[in-house]
Design a protein around this motif. Structure first.
Motif, PDB file in Angstrom:
ATOM      1  N   MET A  55       0.845  -1.288  -0.147  1.00 44.46           N
ATOM      2  CA  MET A  55       0.059   0.326  -0.061  1.00 44.46           C
ATOM      3  C   MET A  55       0.983   1.282   0.229  1.00 44.46           C
ATOM      4  O   MET A  55       0.550   1.852  -0.739  1.00 44.46           O
ATOM      5  CB  MET A  55      -1.390  -0.431   1.169  1.00 44.46           C
ATOM      6  N   LYS A  56       2.085   1.306   0.699  1.00 46.56           N
ATOM      7  CA  LYS A  56       3.193   1.938   0.619  1.00 46.56           C
ATOM      8  C   LYS A  56       3.724   2.712  -0.576  1.00 46.56           C
ATOM      9  O   LYS A  56       4.646   3.130  -0.450  1.00 46.56           O
ATOM     10  CB  LYS A  56       3.304   2.704   2.149  1.00 46.56           C
TER      11      LYS A  56
ATOM     12  N   CYS B 262      10.093   0.363  -3.510  1.00 52.38           N
ATOM     13  CA  CYS B 262       9.494  -0.262  -2.677  1.00 52.38           C
ATOM     14  C   CYS B 262       8.493  -0.111  -1.790  1.00 52.38           C
ATOM     15  O   CYS B 262       7.507   0.748  -1.794  1.00 52.38           O
ATOM     16  CB  CYS B 262      10.181   0.814  -1.159  1.00 52.38           C
ATOM     17  N   GLY B 263       7.729  -1.647  -2.104  1.00 47.86           N
ATOM     18  CA  GLY B 263       6.720  -1.976  -1.997  1.00 47.86           C
ATOM     19  C   GLY B 263       6.202  -1.400  -0.599  1.00 47.86           C
ATOM     20  O   GLY B 263       6.993  -2.022   0.309  1.00 47.86           O
ATOM     21  N   GLY B 264       4.708  -1.500  -0.638  1.00 41.74           N
ATOM     22  CA  GLY B 264       4.160  -1.386   0.887  1.00 41.74           C
ATOM     23  C   GLY B 264       4.122  -0.042   1.412  1.00 41.74           C
ATOM     24  O   GLY B 264       3.850   0.144   2.519  1.00 41.74           O
ATOM     25  N   LYS B 265       4.727   1.097   0.600  1.00 39.83           N
ATOM     26  CA  LYS B 265       4.372   2.573   1.138  1.00 39.83           C
ATOM     27  C   LYS B 265       3.198   3.361   0.741  1.00 39.83           C
ATOM     28  O   LYS B 265       3.482   3.231  -0.716  1.00 39.83           O
ATOM     29  CB  LYS B 265       5.655   3.160   1.227  1.00 39.83           C
ATOM     30  N   THR B 266       2.534   3.574   0.720  1.00 39.10           N
ATOM     31  CA  THR B 266       1.558   4.720   0.255  1.00 39.10           C
ATOM     32  C   THR B 266       1.599   6.233   0.897  1.00 39.10           C
ATOM     33  O   THR B 266       0.253   7.085   0.069  1.00 39.10           O
ATOM     34  CB  THR B 266       1.172   3.647  -0.003  1.00 39.10           C
ATOM     35  N   ASP B 267       2.301   6.861   2.122  1.00 37.71           N
ATOM     36  CA  ASP B 267       1.360   7.764   2.615  1.00 37.71           C
ATOM     37  C   ASP B 267       1.286   8.864   1.507  1.00 37.71           C
ATOM     38  O   ASP B 267       1.311   9.877   2.059  1.00 37.71           O
ATOM     39  CB  ASP B 267       1.352   7.818   3.962  1.00 37.71           C
ATOM     40  N   ALA B 268       3.080   8.834   1.110  1.00 31.28           N
ATOM     41  CA  ALA B 268       3.347  10.050   0.799  1.00 31.28           C
ATOM     42  C   ALA B 268       2.988  10.119  -0.750  1.00 31.28           C
ATOM     43  O   ALA B 268       4.423   9.464  -1.225  1.00 31.28           O
ATOM     44  CB  ALA B 268       5.344  10.232   1.450  1.00 31.28           C
TER      45      ALA B 268
ATOM     46  N   GLY C 158       6.767   1.832   8.600  1.00 35.06           N
ATOM     47  CA  GLY C 158       5.896   3.475   8.839  1.00 35.06           C
ATOM     48  C   GLY C 158       4.518   2.653   9.538  1.00 35.06           C
ATOM     49  O   GLY C 158       3.485   1.472   9.072  1.00 35.06           O
ATOM     50  N   THR C 159       3.893   3.531   9.678  1.00 38.53           N
ATOM     51  CA  THR C 159       2.658   3.445  10.682  1.00 38.53           C
ATOM     52  C   THR C 159       1.408   2.670   9.882  1.00 38.53           C
ATOM     53  O   THR C 159       0.175   2.279  10.281  1.00 38.53           O
ATOM     54  CB  THR C 159       1.612   4.999  11.327  1.00 38.53           C
ATOM     55  N   TRP C 160       1.545   2.823   8.479  1.00 36.34           N
ATOM     56  CA  TRP C 160       0.237   2.070   7.861  1.00 36.34           C
ATOM     57  C   TRP C 160       0.580   0.196   7.591  1.00 36.34           C
ATOM     58  O   TRP C 160      -0.347   0.098   7.355  1.00 36.34           O
ATOM     59  CB  TRP C 160       0.900   2.619   6.285  1.00 36.34           C
ATOM     60  N   ILE C 161       1.684   0.114   8.267  1.00 37.53           N
ATOM     61  CA  ILE C 161       1.833  -0.992   8.243  1.00 37.53           C
ATOM     62  C   ILE C 161       0.301  -1.742   8.991  1.00 37.53           C
ATOM     63  O   ILE C 161       0.334  -2.841   8.542  1.00 37.53           O
ATOM     64  CB  ILE C 161       3.730  -1.442   9.057  1.00 37.53           C
ATOM     65  N   VAL C 162      -0.039  -1.140  10.090  1.00 39.13           N
ATOM     66  CA  VAL C 162      -1.279  -1.974  10.578  1.00 39.13           C
ATOM     67  C   VAL C 162      -1.915  -2.626   9.445  1.00 39.13           C
ATOM     68  O   VAL C 162      -3.078  -3.532   9.653  1.00 39.13           O
ATOM     69  CB  VAL C 162      -1.246  -0.674  11.837  1.00 39.13           C
ATOM     70  N   GLY C 163      -2.585  -0.997   9.195  1.00 39.72           N
ATOM     71  CA  GLY C 163      -3.592  -0.936   7.840  1.00 39.72           C
ATOM     72  C   GLY C 163      -3.046  -2.228   6.790  1.00 39.72           C
ATOM     73  O   GLY C 163      -3.986  -3.454   5.964  1.00 39.72           O
ATOM     74  N   GLU C 164      -2.163  -2.434   6.677  1.00 39.43           N
ATOM     75  CA  GLU C 164      -1.175  -3.311   5.289  1.00 39.43           C
ATOM     76  C   GLU C 164      -1.284  -4.503   5.683  1.00 39.43           C
ATOM     77  O   GLU C 164      -1.715  -5.232   4.344  1.00 39.43           O
ATOM     78  CB  GLU C 164      -0.507  -2.501   4.832  1.00 39.43           C
ATOM     79  N   MET C 165      -1.295  -4.745   6.951  1.00 40.72           N
ATOM     80  CA  MET C 165      -1.484  -6.097   7.359  1.00 40.72           C
ATOM     81  C   MET C 165      -2.391  -6.790   8.235  1.00 40.72           C
ATOM     82  O   MET C 165      -2.489  -7.642   9.228  1.00 40.72           O
ATOM     83  CB  MET C 165       0.168  -6.583   7.820  1.00 40.72           C
ATOM     84  N   ALA C 166      -3.371  -5.871   8.236  1.00 39.93           N
ATOM     85  CA  ALA C 166      -4.669  -5.864   9.365  1.00 39.93           C
ATOM     86  C   ALA C 166      -5.056  -7.536   8.664  1.00 39.93           C
ATOM     87  O   ALA C 166      -5.272  -7.683   9.618  1.00 39.93           O
ATOM     88  CB  ALA C 166      -5.678  -4.840   8.027  1.00 39.93           C
ATOM     89  N   GLU C 167      -5.046  -7.511   7.710  1.00 43.45           N
ATOM     90  CA  GLU C 167      -5.830  -9.566   7.075  1.00 43.45           C
ATOM     91  C   GLU C 167      -4.762 -10.602   7.164  1.00 43.45           C
ATOM     92  O   GLU C 167      -5.413 -11.503   7.131  1.00 43.45           O
ATOM     93  CB  GLU C 167      -6.208  -9.035   5.925  1.00 43.45           C
TER      94      GLU C 167
END
Length: 463
Positions: free
Chosen positions: A1-2, A21-27, A307-316
């Motif tokens: 997501m980021k 860098c897969g995984g980061k999307t906030d910026a 980064g803090t997005w990891i929680v949503g990214e791995m929520a499931e």
């Protein structure tokens, strides 16, 4: 997501903080116009006095649509109109550069643009380089519309004192700091509680924990992709040598990579490579990076930079029994030293060609209002305002309180340089970590490559 934010911020001016860098999307990030935007070469000057709210009128606001969605922007625009009487024509799109690029070439500019540095198309960087961006220093002394507080008194310390907001080194602010995300080392707090382990405060304690975990079949470290070493390395440079070393290193000062501070940074990364879960390099790509993140959820590795997005990214994602997210700053180099957490943040700005600059400044001031912050936070878009952690819940409350709990904030990035074929910050500094882990590259080879590339970058610094 980021995925986009993992493009190296510094390299965005040349090749752009981490496209792979897969995984980061906030910026999110941007595209440079194919031709000059036709504005003045000098930065547009902000007024000495804070502008009074306009009585009516319309401004045009363009905002990148990210994982936060676009609805929050409409809500904020509506709230701004209700407060000031200024109508807002809102433009949002995931490919914002494509939507506004052609109209800007024709001279039709939004009054406010929310588009961070670090995007592949580098539109924001182009406006910075061409000095077609308005000085908004006076916004910091404005009273937030609808409140009695001044903007500068609401923004957390340091956010308007970095090269990301003050790009010309002239003591003036040109970009407003927006949604931020602390980065650090994420881990399973439940496992630490179960084992009775303490989160390391120094790197010596980190190595000792690594040996203890290894005895139980757990690796000390993993990383999603090498792109995640940007925030890691920035924070490491701060913890080793403070802002002075960081500023010299990120501007490629001659001889900086031969200093003791640099050697300490290189030694830590190289040693950490020996404690990294062996399957990490093979999975450190845009398709498989979540497998490396899963290593922490499965108790196969203790720490990963994220980064803090990891929680949503791995929520499931599945996880070990008793799993709880934990986050810590990078350890200090010595006992009693400072631990640092790098902070990603986005930016909003006024293009030099904007017609309604006074009203645009009112809108930027409103972005720090309690009302706007509340709307943004409902979508997990957190503004860098003082006391914001007190208003959050759950994991976010813990993450955003990291600077309230002793960690210091690291901000900034590598200085921009004119494009050099085959060279960018990520491939020079961070991609070789895969080879360090696999054993196909030695530390000395990595360092020599950095020194050689740094000389070229210094020679091609953008002025």
């Amino acid at each position: 997501m980021k995925k986009v934010i993992s493009i190296l911020l510094a390299t965005a001016l040349t090749a752009s903080m981490l496209a792979g860098c897969g995984g980061k999307t906030d910026a999110p990030a941007a595209e440079a116009p194919a031709e000059d935007s036709g504005q003045s070469e000098a930065p547009a000057e902000g007024g000495e006095e804070a502008a009074e709210p306009a009585a009516g009128g319309t401004i045009k606001v363009a905002a990148i649509e990210t994982a936060y969605g676009s609805e929050m922007w409409q809500e904020v625009c509506d709230a701004f109109t209700a407060e000031t009487g200024i109508a807002v024509e809102l433009i949002t799109d995931k490919n914002l550069e494509d939507v506004i690029g052609s109209s800007m070439k024709a001279g039709d500019f939004p009054d406010v643009i929310h588009l961070a540095t670090g995007r592949e198309d580098a539109l924001t960087e182009t406006f910075i380089k061409d000095k077609n961006i308005v000085d908004i220093t006076d916004v910091l002394s404005m009273t937030v519309p609808g409140e009695d507080k001044v903007v500068g008194d609401k923004i957390a310390g340091g956010f308007t004192e970095t090269a990301l907001t003050n790009p010309y080194g002239d003591g003036k602010t040109y970009l407003a700091p927006m949604f931020y995300s602390p980065c650090g080392l994420f881990y399973n707090a439940g496992l630490f509680e179960e084992k009775g382990w303490t989160v390391p405060a120094t790197w010596d304690e980190m190595w000792a924990l690594g040996d203890k975990a290894k005895a139980e079949g757990i690796s000390l470290f993993t990383y999603p992709t090498t792109g995640y070493f940007d925030a890691f390395f920035y924070a490491l440079m701060y913890s080793v040598g403070g802002a002075d070393f960081f500023n010299k290193a990120t501007s490629y000062e001659e001889g900086i990579w031969d200093t003791e501070e640099a050697k300490t940074c290189f030694d830590i990364v190289a040693k950490l490579a020996t404690y990294t879960e062996p399957t990490t390099p093979a999975q450190a790509n845009d398709q498989d990076f979540t497998k490396n993140q899963q290593l922490v959820l499965d108790n196969k590795a203790l720490f990963m930079p994220n980064g803090t997005w990891i929680v949503g990214e791995m929520a499931e994602a599945p996880r070990a029994e008793g799993f709880q997210w934990g986050m810590t700053a990078l350890p200090a180099v010595t006992a009693g030293g400072d631990g640092y957490s790098y902070t990603w943040f986005e930016q909003a700005w006024i293009p030099g060609g904007a017609v309604n600059q006074d009203a645009a400044k009112q809108f930027i001031a409103f972005l720090y209002s309690d009302k706007a912050c509340e709307i943004f936070a409902a979508k997990n878009a957190i503004q860098p305002v003082l006391g914001i952690a007190d208003k959050l819940e759950g994991d976010n409350k813990m993450f955003y309180a990291i600077y309230d709990n002793g960690a210091k904030a690291a901000m900034g990035n590598f200085a921009a340089f004119s494009p050099i074929e085959g060279l960018d910050n990520r491939t020079v500094w961070f991609d070789p970590v895969n080879s360090l882990v696999s054993g196909t590259m030695k530390q000395d080879e990595w360092v020599e490559g950095i020194k050689s590339a740094s000389d070229q970058m210094r020679a091609n610094l953008m002025q």
